[in-house]
Scaffold this active site. Structure first.
Site, PDB file in Angstrom:
ATOM      1  N   ARG A   1      -8.494  13.549  -0.964  1.00  0.00           N
ATOM      2  CA  ARG A   1      -7.496  12.522  -0.644  1.00  0.00           C
ATOM      3  C   ARG A   1      -6.612  12.958   0.536  1.00  0.00           C
ATOM      4  NH1 ARG A   1      -4.804  10.433  -5.991  1.00  0.00           N
ATOM      5  NH2 ARG A   1      -4.075   8.843  -4.518  1.00  0.00           N
TER       6      ARG A   1
ATOM      7  N   TYR B   1      -7.654   5.814 -10.309  1.00  0.00           N
ATOM      8  CA  TYR B   1      -7.313   6.431 -11.601  1.00  0.00           C
ATOM      9  C   TYR B   1      -8.052   5.819 -12.794  1.00  0.00           C
ATOM     10  CZ  TYR B   1      -3.595   8.430  -8.774  1.00  0.00           C
ATOM     11  OH  TYR B   1      -2.903   9.101  -7.790  1.00  0.00           O
TER      12      TYR B   1
ATOM     13  N   ASN C   1      -0.095  17.812 -15.772  1.00  0.00           N
ATOM     14  CA  ASN C   1      -0.417  17.012 -14.599  1.00  0.00           C
ATOM     15  C   ASN C   1       0.933  16.580 -14.027  1.00  0.00           C
ATOM     16  OD1 ASN C   1      -1.093  15.205 -12.646  1.00  0.00           O
ATOM     17  ND2 ASN C   1      -2.520  14.013 -13.907  1.00  0.00           N
TER      18      ASN C   1
ATOM     19  N   GLU D   1      -3.607  23.274 -14.938  1.00  0.00           N
ATOM     20  CA  GLU D   1      -3.297  22.082 -14.141  1.00  0.00           C
ATOM     21  C   GLU D   1      -4.429  21.056 -14.273  1.00  0.00           C
ATOM     22  OE1 GLU D   1      -3.422  23.099 -10.002  1.00  0.00           O
ATOM     23  OE2 GLU D   1      -2.283  21.327  -9.397  1.00  0.00           O
TER      24      GLU D   1
ATOM     25  N   ALA E   1       2.848  13.326  -8.668  1.00  0.00           N
ATOM     26  CA  ALA E   1       3.329  13.543  -7.292  1.00  0.00           C
ATOM     27  C   ALA E   1       4.176  14.810  -7.159  1.00  0.00           C
ATOM     28  CB  ALA E   1       4.125  12.331  -6.825  1.00  0.00           C
TER      29      ALA E   1
ATOM     30  N   ARG F   1      -2.359   0.984 -12.502  1.00  0.00           N
ATOM     31  CA  ARG F   1      -2.039   1.719 -11.280  1.00  0.00           C
ATOM     32  C   ARG F   1      -3.316   2.093 -10.520  1.00  0.00           C
ATOM     33  NH1 ARG F   1      -0.309   8.077 -11.014  1.00  0.00           N
ATOM     34  NH2 ARG F   1       0.216   8.013  -8.808  1.00  0.00           N
TER      35      ARG F   1
ATOM     36  N   PRO G   1       5.320  11.672 -13.053  1.00  0.00           N
ATOM     37  CA  PRO G   1       5.664  10.296 -12.719  1.00  0.00           C
ATOM     38  C   PRO G   1       4.464   9.390 -12.466  1.00  0.00           C
ATOM     39  CG  PRO G   1       6.223  11.796 -10.921  1.00  0.00           C
ATOM     40  CD  PRO G   1       5.891  12.638 -12.115  1.00  0.00           C
ATOM     41  N   ASN G   2       4.624   8.171 -12.943  1.00  0.00           N
ATOM     42  CA  ASN G   2       3.674   7.065 -12.734  1.00  0.00           C
ATOM     43  C   ASN G   2       2.398   7.169 -13.567  1.00  0.00           C
ATOM     44  OD1 ASN G   2       5.281   5.685 -10.687  1.00  0.00           O
ATOM     45  ND2 ASN G   2       4.800   7.453  -9.401  1.00  0.00           N
TER      46      ASN G   2
ATOM     47  N   HIS H   1      -5.678  17.132 -12.711  1.00  0.00           N
ATOM     48  CA  HIS H   1      -5.522  15.922 -11.898  1.00  0.00           C
ATOM     49  C   HIS H   1      -6.679  14.990 -12.205  1.00  0.00           C
ATOM     50  CE1 HIS H   1      -2.147  17.500  -9.797  1.00  0.00           C
ATOM     51  NE2 HIS H   1      -2.815  18.629  -9.612  1.00  0.00           N
TER      52      HIS H   1
HETATM   53  C1  DQA Z   1      -2.519  12.928  -9.677  1.00  0.00           C
HETATM   54  C2  DQA Z   1      -2.728  13.168  -8.175  1.00  0.00           C
HETATM   55  C3  DQA Z   1      -1.394  13.179  -7.457  1.00  0.00           C
HETATM   56  O1  DQA Z   1      -1.589  13.424  -6.062  1.00  0.00           O
HETATM   57  C4  DQA Z   1      -0.716  11.832  -7.619  1.00  0.00           C
HETATM   58  O2  DQA Z   1       0.553  11.856  -7.004  1.00  0.00           O
HETATM   59  C5  DQA Z   1      -0.620  11.397  -9.033  1.00  0.00           C
HETATM   60  C6  DQA Z   1      -1.743  11.656  -9.936  1.00  0.00           C
HETATM   61  C7  DQA Z   1      -3.864  12.809 -10.436  1.00  0.00           C
HETATM   62  O3  DQA Z   1      -3.833  12.939 -11.649  1.00  0.00           O
HETATM   63  O4  DQA Z   1      -4.903  12.571  -9.815  1.00  0.00           O
HETATM   64  O5  DQA Z   1       0.323  10.742  -9.436  1.00  0.00           O
HETATM   65  O6  DQA Z   1      -1.827  14.032 -10.212  1.00  0.00           O
END
Ligand code: DQA
Length: 143
Positions: free
Chosen positions: A106, A22, A73, A97, A76, A17, A9-10, A99
């Protein structure tokens, strides 16, 4: 070799964003970078993004028998989703994985990764490059 890249998501909101966290490049740019890298490395790639946990679970399940590895990825859902963890364990495909941000620096609630428990490697805080490194890892180990 066929690799499935899953974004949670997002991540479709990249660019607008929280650019300080990011970056300013958008999701289409991320997809183009991944596609160009896959072409260069001569692997097949599918990129999937969803804001819905169940859709991500469905996509992981559908990968069984169709892909050789997963780059994920979960955004959240990383920190909340036992369903995504269980789906990764169910299909048993090699998973990596990613990120974009350095989650280790964080908030406390970002310090635990459920999905990470089913991943053999993590690339964290490398920006978009983390996806390319994850693809390379799968190629080097499984191609
Ligand atoms: C994320 C890190 C997560 O904590 C966050 O909720 C995201 C993006 C990253 O790519 O840094 O949406 O996965």
């Amino acid at each position: 070799m066929k690799i499935l890249v899953i974004n949670g998501p997002n991540l479709n909101m990249l660019g607008m964003r929280e650019p300080a966290i990011y970056g300013s490049q958008n999701y289409a740019t991320l997809c183009s970078m991944i596609e160009a890298h896959a072409e260069e490395k001569k692997v097949e790639i599918k990129i999937f993004q969803s804001n819905h946990e169940g859709a991500i679970v469905d996509e992981i399940q559908a990968a069984y028998g169709n892909f050789d590895g997963i780059v994920i990825n979960p955004a959240a859902y990383t920190h909340t989703s036992i369903a995504i963890l269980d789906a990764l364990k169910a299909v048993g495909l090699p998973a990596v994985e990613v990120h974009i941000s350095d989650v280790s620096k964080r908030e406390d609630f970002r310090q635990f990764s459920y999905a990470g428990m089913a991943c053999e490697k993590s690339f964290i805080g490398l920006g978009f490059d983390g996806y390319l490194r994850a693809i390379d890892y799968l190629i080097e180990k499984y191609a």
